[in-house]
Design a protein around this motif. Structure first.
Motif, short mmCIF file in Angstrom:
data_model
loop_
_atom_site.label_atom_id
_atom_site.label_comp_id
_atom_site.label_asym_id
_atom_site.label_seq_id
_atom_site.Cartn_x
_atom_site.Cartn_y
_atom_site.Cartn_z
N ALA A 103 0.95 2.17 -13.89
CA ALA A 103 0.62 0.74 -13.90
C ALA A 103 1.72 -0.07 -14.59
N LEU A 115 2.37 1.64 -3.52
CA LEU A 115 1.41 2.10 -4.52
C LEU A 115 1.06 3.58 -4.31
N THR A 130 0.83 -1.21 0.00
CA THR A 130 0.00 0.00 0.00
C THR A 130 0.86 1.26 0.00
N GLU A 175 -4.68 -6.04 -5.89
CA GLU A 175 -4.55 -4.86 -5.03
C GLU A 175 -4.21 -3.62 -5.84
N ALA A 176 -3.33 -3.77 -6.82
CA ALA A 176 -2.94 -2.63 -7.65
C ALA A 176 -4.11 -2.16 -8.51
N LYS A 188 -6.29 0.02 -6.48
CA LYS A 188 -5.65 1.31 -6.20
C LYS A 188 -5.65 2.21 -7.43
N PHE A 228 4.58 -0.54 -12.28
CA PHE A 228 4.28 -1.52 -11.25
C PHE A 228 4.47 -2.94 -11.77
#
Length: 689
Positions: A427, A404, A401, A449-450, A453, A430
Motif C-alpha cells: 500500500a 495492483l 487493476t 480502488e486500491a 483490492k 502504491f
C-alpha cells in the motif's frame, strides 16, 4: 515561409489519387478512372469517382470534390500546408527548409539545414529499399511477408522494403544521388554514419582525426571499403513522422544467423528520438483523431497485423518501453489507450510499467493480456476481425487493476490475503506512485480502488497518502545539500570570523583583522580555472559545430587563463572536431566504449590529468541534455572578461604599493574604480511614473 509553387506542382504531378485512395471500400476500375464508396459520408453503393489522370475526385452522393490536396485535407484533418508536406513525404519530394530570421543564430540555421539534409538522405534510402523489395532480388523478403500474412496493400501503406546482402549497397547507390551536394565523400559518409545506415570497418579515426576511406585489399583480391552497410539481408520497416517523412528505419533479419540480432534499429540522431516516436502513427493518425482512441502494441508486425484486421488505430513504441514522452505525444490526439501485452510474466510487468507511465497524463488506459505465447501479430493470424474484437471486449481491464494485481503478486499477496506487514508495504508503494497525480477526483478514485483490492479502509489509504505528500513537500523544500563547496565555505567562515567583542572607540582602519587563509585564494582560482575548461569541454562535446569559431576567437586558450596543458587539450579537441572526427559525438548513445570518447580520454591523459571524473561529468551533462550551448558560451565569455578585469585590478594594487606620488596614486585609484564598476551589473533607470 510559404511552400514554393513549383514544389506544390511537383507534388501534385507525382501523387496518384487512385493509390492514395486504394484503401477505400469497393474501389474498382471504371472506364478511364475509378469508383469507390465515399469516405466522407455513409455510402453503401459506390458514388465516389476518381479521375487519376487529372488528380481530382467527386462524390455524387455528398457533393464533395477537389484535388489530391483536398482529399488529404479531408481524410486526415490537415491544413493545406500540412497536406502538401504529407503528400511530399509519400512521393519523395523535398520541401526546402524555412530560412532563418535575422534574430535566429547561425548555429540554429545550420542545424536546421542539416536536419533537412538527413531527412532527404533517409527518404532516398527508404525509396531504394522499397524498389528492391518489389524487384526479383527481393524474392526472399516477399516470401517472408507472404508467410507472415502481410498483404501487398500493407507493404505499400507502411512503405516496407528490403536491404540486400551486399556490404556496400546503400552508400554507393546514395552517393550517386548526393555527390553534387558534398565537397568530400568523407562528409557524406559521416552523415550516413549519423543516420545509422553504415558503420566504419575497424579503425575509422586517423592520426589527425579524419575519417579514412581508402579501399584496402582484404583476403587476396577482395577490394573492400572502410565502411559497411548496417542493414543487410533484412526486411525494412521505415519509421515515419506524422507527415510520412522517414526519420529512422528498423530491420528484421531474414536468415537463421544466431550471431546476428533478430531486429536492429536506427540509433538516435538529430532527426530521431525513439523515446518520443511511435511506429504507425502516420498511417493511424486520421482514425486516431476521429476516435480519440488508440491500440498500443510493441512490434512493427503487431501494428501491421492489427491494421489488416480493421483496427486502424494501432501504433507501437520503437524498440523501447513506453515512455512519458510517448504519453505526452498521445495526449494531443486521444482520451483512451488500449494496450496489448503478452500473457506471460514479462507482459504483466510491462503492463504495470504502463500504469506508471500514463499516470497523471489525463488518458484513460486499459490493458488486454493475450494468451501466453501469443503476441498481437500471431493472434491476428488465427482470428478474424470479429473474434479479435470479441476477445478485446471480454479481456479488457483497467490498467490500474493490472498494476495492483502485479503489486500484490510481487509482495507475496493475492487479493489482499496474507501478511499485514507485507500488505502495508504494498500500500505504501502504491501511494508513493500516485502522489504525483494532480487531479483530486482522480486521486480519490485510485485510492478507493486500491483500498478494495488491498482489503483496507479508504481512511487508512488516505493516511498513507498524506504521509507520502508530506515527505514529498519536505524533499522539495530541501534545496541546499551539503557539498564540498559548502564545507570549504564553512571552514572559511571559521577562520576569518573574529569572534571577539569589537572596540567601538577604535577606527576601522586601525582595527586588527584575522589574516586571510592562504588556501582560500588558491582554492578559488583553481575552481574558476577548472570550471572554465571543463565547461568548454562539455560545450564542445555537446555542440561540436562551434569548434571552428572557438579556434578562431582563441576562446579555448582564454578560458583557462593560458594554462598551457589544458589549452593544448582544448585546442587539440577543437582541431579534431573541425577535421571531422568524432562523428555523432553529440548523440546520447555514446558511452565509454565509443571511439570518440576513447580519443578524448587520450587527449586528457596526455596533459597529465585524470580522465575518469572529467568524462563522467561530461557524459552526465550530455545525457541529461542540461547544456544550452549558446548560453554556456556567453557565460564563459562573460566569466573570462570578469577574470581578466579582476587580474588587472590585482595588478594595479601591486603597482599602488610601490608608488608614493599622490597624482599617480589618484590615477591608479580611478582606474581601479572604473574596472570595478565594469564588473557591476548595470541598473535599469527608475521609471518616471
Amino acid at each position: 515561409m510559404s511552400i514554393p509553387k513549383d514544389v506544390i506542382e511537383a507534388v501534385r504531378r507525382k501523387v496518384s489519387l487512385a493509390e492514395l485512395a486504394s484503401d477505400l471500400p469497393k474501389i474498382k476500375r471504371s472506364g478511364r478512372g475509378y469508383t469507390a464508396c465515399c469516405p466522407f459520408h455513409e455510402d453503401s453503393s459506390p458514388s465516389f469517382s476518381i479521375n487519376d489522370e487529372e488528380g481530382i475526385f467527386h462524390c455524387f452522393g455528398c457533393g464533395k470534390k477537389g484535388s489530391v490536396f483536398d482529399y488529404a485535407m479531408e481524410r486526415r484533418n490537415l491544413t493545406f500546408a500540412e497536406a502538401v508536406r504529407y503528400l511530399a513525404g509519400k512521393v519523395g519530394v523535398i520541401i526546402p527548409e524555412q530560412r532563418h530570421s535575422s534574430g535566429e543564430s547561425q548555429l540554429k540555421q545550420k542545424e536546421k539545414e542539416r536536419r533537412g539534409l538527413l531527412r532527404e538522405i533517409l527518404t532516398h534510402a527508404v525509396n531504394h529499399y522499397r524498389q528492391l523489395l518489389l524487384s526479383p532480388e527481393g524474392k526472399m523478403a516477399q516470401d517472408y511477408f507472404l508467410r507472415r500474412g502481410v498483404s501487398a496493400e500493407s507493404i505499400n501503406i507502411f512503405q516496407l522494403g528490403y536491404a540486400p546482402a551486399s556490404w556496400d549497397y546503400i552508400a554507393d547507390v546514395l552517393w550517386k544521388t548526393f555527390q553534387s551536394r558534398f565537397d568530400k565523400q568523407e562528409d557524406f559518409i559521416a552523415e550516413l554514419i549519423a543516420l545509422g545506415l553504415i558503420k566504419m570497418r575497424g579503425k575509422s579515426i586517423g592520426e589527425q582525426g579524419e575519417v579514412k576511406l581508402p579501399s584496402e585489399n582484404i583476403e587476396g583480391t577482395d577490394q573492400r571499403k572502410n565502411y559497411y552497410d548496417v542493414f543487410r539481408q533484412r526486411v525494412i520497416f521505415p519509421i515515419l513522422r506524422s507527415d510520412f517523412v522517414p526519420i529512422a528505419v528498423g530491420g528484421r533479419i531474414l536468415t537463421n544467423d544466431k550471431e546476428q540480432p533478430k531486429y536492429i534499429n536506427s540509433p538516435e540522431s538529430l532527426i530521431y528520438s525513439k523515446r518520443s516516436t511511435l511506429y504507425g502513427l502516420a498511417q493511424s493518425l486520421p482514425a486516431i483523431r476521429k476516435a480519440r482512441h488508440t491500440y498500443l502494441v510493441e512490434g512493427y508486425l503487431d501494428v501491421i497485423g492489427l491494421h489488416q484486421r480493421g483496427l486502424q488505430l494501432s501504433i507501437a513504441s520503437c524498440g523501447t518501453a513506453v515512455t512519458e514522452e510517448h504519453a505526452q505525444l498521445l495526449r494531443r490526439f486521444v482520451n483512451r489507450v488500449t494496450a496489448f501485452f503478452d500473457g506471460d510474466v514479462a507482459g504483466r510487468k510491462a503492463a504495470a510499467h504502463c500504469f506508471s507511465v500514463f499516470l497523471n497524463s489525463g488518458i484513460e488506459v486499459d490493458g488486454v493480456l493475450l494468451p501466453e505465447g501469443e503476441d498481437p501479430d500471431s493472434f491476428c493470424l488465427v482470428n478474424d476481425h470479429d473474434k479479435l474484437q470479441k476477445y478485446i471486449e471480454e479481456h479488457r481491464v483497467p490498467i490500474l487493476t493490472v498494476y495492483l494485481d502485479e503489486l500484490l503478486t510481487n509482495a507475496g499477496l493475492q487479493d489482499g490475503a496474507g501478511s499485514a506487514v507485507i500488505g502495508g508495504k504494498a500500500a505504501q508503494q502504491f501511494v508513493r506512485e500516485i502522489v504525483v497525480v494532480n487531479n483530486a477526483v482522480e486521486k480519490e478514485y485510485l485510492l478507493k480502488e486500491a483500498s478494495i483490492k488491498f482489503g483496507v479502509s479508504v481512511e487508512s489509504m488516505l493516511s498513507l497518502l498524506k504521509e507520502a505528500e508530506e515527505k514529498k513537500r519536505e524533499a522539495q523544500s530541501y534545496t541546499h545539500p551539503i557539498t564540498a563547496h559548502a564545507v570549504v565555505r564553512s571552514a572559511v567562515r571559521e577562520q576569518v570570523t573574529d569572534r571577539r567583542q569589537p572596540d567601538w572607540n577604535r577606527r576601522y582602519h586601525d582595527a586588527e583583522h584575522a589574516p586571510k587563509p592562504q588556501f582560500i585564494e588558491a582554492e578559488n582560482n583553481k575552481g574558476i580555472a577548472d570550471d572554465y575548461w571543463k565547461q568548454m569541454l562539455i560545450l564542445l562535446v555537446r555542440q561540436p559545430s562551434i569548434a571552428k569559431s572557438v579556434l578562431d576567437t582563441g576562446l579555448d586558450r582564454q578560458a583557462i587563463l593560458n594554462e598551457q596543458g589544458k589549452a593544448g587539450l582544448l585546442t587539440d579537441l577543437c582541431r579534431d572536431l573541425v577535421a571531422g572526427a568524432y562523428v555523432g559525438l553529440e548523440s546520447r548513445e555514446n558511452d565509454e566504449h565509443s571511439v570518440a570518447y576513447k580519443r578524448i580520454k587520450q587527449l586528457i591523459e596526455k596533459q597529465g590529468l585524470s580522465a575518469e571524473p572529467i568524462l563522467i561529468e561530461v557524459q552526465r551533462q550530455v545525457r541529461i541534455g542540461a547544456v544550452e550551448p549558446e548560453k554556456l558560451l556567453e557565460d564563459i565569455a562573460r566569466q573570462i572578461k570578469r577574470r581578466k578585469i579582476e587580474a588587472d585590478v590585482a595588478q594595479l594594487k601591486k603597482e599602488e604599493a610601490g608608488i608614493s606620488n599622490d597624482e599617480e596614486l589618484l590615477r591608479l585609484a580611478q582606474e581601479k574604480l572604473l574596472k570595478r564598476r565594469s564588473l557591476e551589473t548595470p541598473r535599469k533607470p527608475l521609471s518616471k511614473d
